[in-house]
Write a protein that holds these residues in place. Structure first.
Motif, mmCIF file in Angstrom:
data_model
loop_
_atom_site.group_PDB
_atom_site.id
_atom_site.type_symbol
_atom_site.label_atom_id
_atom_site.label_comp_id
_atom_site.label_asym_id
_atom_site.label_seq_id
_atom_site.Cartn_x
_atom_site.Cartn_y
_atom_site.Cartn_z
ATOM 1 N N THR A 27 0.812 -1.222 0.000
ATOM 2 C CA THR A 27 0.000 0.000 0.000
ATOM 3 C C THR A 27 0.844 1.269 0.000
ATOM 4 O O THR A 27 0.344 2.324 -0.377
ATOM 5 C CB THR A 27 -0.962 0.020 1.203
ATOM 6 O OG1 THR A 27 -0.201 -0.061 2.411
ATOM 7 C CG2 THR A 27 -1.966 -1.130 1.118
ATOM 8 N N GLN A 28 2.101 1.160 0.450
ATOM 9 C CA GLN A 28 3.001 2.320 0.451
ATOM 10 C C GLN A 28 4.427 1.855 0.231
ATOM 11 O O GLN A 28 4.811 0.772 0.685
ATOM 12 C CB GLN A 28 2.954 3.075 1.779
ATOM 13 C CG GLN A 28 1.668 3.766 2.064
ATOM 14 C CD GLN A 28 1.744 4.525 3.404
ATOM 15 O OE1 GLN A 28 2.668 4.386 4.183
ATOM 16 N NE2 GLN A 28 0.722 5.331 3.657
ATOM 17 N N THR A 35 4.877 -0.781 3.208
ATOM 18 C CA THR A 35 3.739 -1.087 4.063
ATOM 19 C C THR A 35 2.882 -2.057 3.271
ATOM 20 O O THR A 35 2.563 -1.810 2.107
ATOM 21 C CB THR A 35 2.933 0.182 4.405
ATOM 22 O OG1 THR A 35 3.813 1.103 5.065
ATOM 23 C CG2 THR A 35 1.765 -0.146 5.313
ATOM 24 N N VAL A 36 2.517 -3.169 3.910
ATOM 25 C CA VAL A 36 1.824 -4.253 3.214
ATOM 26 C C VAL A 36 0.573 -4.652 3.989
ATOM 27 O O VAL A 36 0.626 -4.821 5.203
ATOM 28 C CB VAL A 36 2.740 -5.490 3.074
ATOM 29 C CG1 VAL A 36 2.058 -6.585 2.271
ATOM 30 C CG2 VAL A 36 4.083 -5.116 2.440
ATOM 31 N N VAL A 37 -0.540 -4.801 3.281
ATOM 32 C CA VAL A 37 -1.761 -5.350 3.862
ATOM 33 C C VAL A 37 -1.821 -6.808 3.422
ATOM 34 O O VAL A 37 -1.732 -7.110 2.226
ATOM 35 C CB VAL A 37 -3.008 -4.572 3.386
ATOM 36 C CG1 VAL A 37 -4.274 -5.249 3.866
ATOM 37 C CG2 VAL A 37 -2.945 -3.131 3.866
ATOM 38 N N GLN A 38 -1.949 -7.714 4.409
ATOM 39 C CA GLN A 38 -1.916 -9.149 4.117
ATOM 40 C C GLN A 38 -3.087 -9.855 4.783
ATOM 41 O O GLN A 38 -3.658 -9.351 5.734
ATOM 42 C CB GLN A 38 -0.615 -9.770 4.635
ATOM 43 C CG GLN A 38 0.620 -9.140 4.035
ATOM 44 C CD GLN A 38 1.879 -9.831 4.481
ATOM 45 O OE1 GLN A 38 2.021 -11.038 4.294
ATOM 46 N NE2 GLN A 38 2.793 -9.083 5.061
ATOM 47 N N ASP A 48 -6.443 -10.625 8.981
ATOM 48 C CA ASP A 48 -6.000 -9.530 8.130
ATOM 49 C C ASP A 48 -5.124 -8.619 8.980
ATOM 50 O O ASP A 48 -5.454 -8.320 10.127
ATOM 51 C CB ASP A 48 -7.194 -8.747 7.571
ATOM 52 C CG ASP A 48 -7.979 -9.577 6.573
ATOM 53 O OD1 ASP A 48 -7.377 -10.061 5.610
ATOM 54 O OD2 ASP A 48 -9.203 -9.730 6.770
ATOM 55 N N PHE A 49 -4.006 -8.177 8.403
ATOM 56 C CA PHE A 49 -3.081 -7.357 9.173
ATOM 57 C C PHE A 49 -2.231 -6.496 8.254
ATOM 58 O O PHE A 49 -2.106 -6.751 7.068
ATOM 59 C CB PHE A 49 -2.189 -8.231 10.055
ATOM 60 C CG PHE A 49 -1.300 -9.188 9.298
ATOM 61 C CD1 PHE A 49 0.035 -8.882 9.054
ATOM 62 C CD2 PHE A 49 -1.800 -10.395 8.838
ATOM 63 C CE1 PHE A 49 0.855 -9.758 8.366
ATOM 64 C CE2 PHE A 49 -0.986 -11.291 8.146
ATOM 65 C CZ PHE A 49 0.341 -10.964 7.909
ATOM 66 N N GLU A 50 -1.640 -5.477 8.847
ATOM 67 C CA GLU A 50 -0.716 -4.608 8.134
ATOM 68 C C GLU A 50 0.689 -4.898 8.646
ATOM 69 O O GLU A 50 0.891 -5.121 9.844
ATOM 70 C CB GLU A 50 -1.068 -3.146 8.392
ATOM 71 C CG GLU A 50 -0.215 -2.179 7.602
ATOM 72 C CD GLU A 50 -0.693 -0.743 7.788
ATOM 73 O OE1 GLU A 50 -1.614 -0.338 7.050
ATOM 74 O OE2 GLU A 50 -0.144 -0.064 8.672
ATOM 75 N N SER A 51 1.638 -4.928 7.737
ATOM 76 C CA SER A 51 3.018 -5.196 8.127
ATOM 77 C C SER A 51 3.954 -4.182 7.486
ATOM 78 O O SER A 51 3.577 -3.445 6.579
ATOM 79 C CB SER A 51 3.421 -6.617 7.729
ATOM 80 O OG SER A 51 3.393 -6.750 6.327
ATOM 81 N N ARG A 52 5.170 -4.202 7.976
ATOM 82 C CA ARG A 52 6.225 -3.337 7.449
ATOM 83 C C ARG A 52 7.338 -4.260 6.965
ATOM 84 O O ARG A 52 7.781 -5.142 7.713
ATOM 85 C CB ARG A 52 6.728 -2.434 8.574
ATOM 86 C CG ARG A 52 7.944 -1.628 8.251
ATOM 87 C CD ARG A 52 8.404 -0.904 9.525
ATOM 88 N NE ARG A 52 9.708 -0.311 9.376
ATOM 89 C CZ ARG A 52 9.916 0.973 9.128
ATOM 90 N NH1 ARG A 52 8.891 1.786 9.010
ATOM 91 N NH2 ARG A 52 11.133 1.437 9.003
ATOM 92 N N SER A 65 5.082 -6.925 12.293
ATOM 93 C CA SER A 65 3.746 -6.410 12.554
ATOM 94 C C SER A 65 3.484 -6.532 14.043
ATOM 95 O O SER A 65 3.880 -7.516 14.672
ATOM 96 C CB SER A 65 2.691 -7.200 11.775
ATOM 97 O OG SER A 65 1.401 -6.689 12.035
#
Length: 109
Positions: A27-28, A35-38, A48-52, A65
């Protein structure tokens, strides 16, 4: 070594070769930090989670995350040249779920 790094760093294709991954979308991008939505599908539970992701091509890739279903999620990939050619890959994983239900279902990971 670079080819193996590129395979692991191809985050948006995780759902094609990691059994539990349902999706992964960047996403960024800020240089080598993503920045990743997985999403992970554990059968009875979908996480569902966001990670770096921090890319240090071709030696290291770190994914972390601390939100969503995780108290802590950390993957630390290291890629080292092998003396006879090719490469050696080391993976360190730290995983702590945020709930008892998620912990029980996480065995599939």
């Amino acid at each position: 070594m670079g080819q193996m790094f590129d395979l692991v760093a191809d985050i948006e294709r995780y759902d094609e070769f990691l059994p539990a991954w349902s999706h992964a979308r960047i996403t960024q991008r800020h240089g080598d930090v993503l920045t990743v939505v997985q999403g992970i599908d554990l059968g009875v539970l979908r996480l569902d989670f966001e990670s770096r992701a921090e890319l240090q091509r071709p030696e290291r890739l770190r994914v972390s995350s601390s939100g969503g279903p995780f108290r802590e999620l950390s993957f630390d990939w290291r890629f080292m040249p092998h003396p006879r050619g090719g490469c050696v890959i080391a993976l360190s994983v730290s995983l702590e779920m945020g709930s008892v239900l998620a912990e029980a279902a996480s065995g599939r990971l």
